[in-house]
Motif scaffolding. Structure first.
Motif, short mmCIF file in Angstrom:
data_model
loop_
_atom_site.label_atom_id
_atom_site.label_comp_id
_atom_site.label_asym_id
_atom_site.label_seq_id
_atom_site.Cartn_x
_atom_site.Cartn_y
_atom_site.Cartn_z
N LEU A 122 12.51 30.97 72.57
CA LEU A 122 11.16 30.91 71.26
C LEU A 122 9.74 29.65 72.51
CD1 LEU A 122 12.50 31.49 68.17
CD2 LEU A 122 11.47 33.03 69.31
N ARG A 123 11.00 28.23 72.39
CA ARG A 123 10.14 27.17 73.03
C ARG A 123 9.68 28.10 74.83
NH1 ARG A 123 11.92 22.27 75.50
NH2 ARG A 123 10.22 21.01 76.03
N ASN A 156 8.46 31.32 75.11
CA ASN A 156 7.89 32.94 75.10
C ASN A 156 7.06 31.81 73.60
OD1 ASN A 156 8.53 34.86 77.08
ND2 ASN A 156 10.21 32.97 76.49
N THR A 180 5.61 34.44 70.56
CA THR A 180 6.65 35.57 69.93
C THR A 180 6.53 35.10 68.45
OG1 THR A 180 8.42 35.49 71.14
CG2 THR A 180 9.07 36.47 69.22
N ASP A 214 7.85 37.53 65.95
CA ASP A 214 8.61 37.70 64.90
C ASP A 214 10.44 37.91 65.39
OD1 ASP A 214 10.37 37.21 62.06
OD2 ASP A 214 9.45 39.99 62.08
N TRP A 215 11.44 37.67 64.75
CA TRP A 215 12.25 37.89 66.41
C TRP A 215 13.80 38.51 65.10
CZ3 TRP A 215 16.63 34.64 64.95
CH2 TRP A 215 16.41 33.67 63.76
#
Length: 123
Positions: free
Chosen positions: A89-90, A92, A95, A97-98
Motif C-alpha cells: 500500500l505504501r 501503491n 490503491t 480498497d483491498w
C-alpha cells in the motif's frame, strides 16, 4: 521523527500526551504513561514476496486481492502478511480498497495468536 524534533522532545518528556491525543482522559493517560518510554525507532526493510496479488485492470474500480497459501505451521504468518500488505500500500498509494484471502488445507494450521492483528483501527 528526525524532522519533527520539537514533537519528539515533547513526546519523549511527556509520553502521556500521546495517550491523550489517542483519546484517553488526562488522568488515565498519566497513569498509563508510566508503562512507556518514547523513542525513535529505525526499521530495516527485508525483501518480501506476496504469494499472489489479484490486481484490477486499468480503469477498473475494484479491490486488490492479496492471496496467501499456507500449508505449513507458521505462527509469524500474520506478522509477515500485514508487513507485506502495508508495504504494498505504501508503494501503491492509488490503491482504493483491498482484501486478503489466506488458504489453509486445514484450520489447525491457522496461527493461534491473532489478537495483535484484529481489525485495523485509526485513532
Amino acid at each position: 521523527m528526525k524532522t519533527d524534533s520539537l514533537f519528539y522532545r515533547l513526546f519523549h518528556e511527556i509520553p502521556a500526551i500521546v495517550l491523550q491525543l489517542a483519546g484517553q482522559s488526562p488522568l488515565e493517560a498519566e497513569r498509563e504513561a508510566e508503562r512507556y518510554v518514547f523513542r525513535s525507532v529505525e526499521l530495516k526493510q527485508t525483501a518480501f514476496r506476496i504469494d499472489g496479488v489479484l490486481l484490477p485492470r486499468d480503469g477498473e474500480q475494484a479491490p486488490v486481492w492479496f492471496v496467501e497459501v499456507q500449508f505449513q505451521p507458521d505462527e509469524m504468518l500474520y506478522h509477515r502478511l500485514f508487513s507485506e500488505l502495508l508495504l504494498f500500500l505504501r508503494q501503491n498509494p492509488t490503491t482504493q480498497d483491498w482484501r486478503v484471502l489466506v488458504l489453509f488445507p486445514r484450520r489447525s494450521l491457522e496461527p493461534q495468536q491473532v489478537d495483535l492483528h484484529r481489525e485495523l483501527k485509526l485513532c
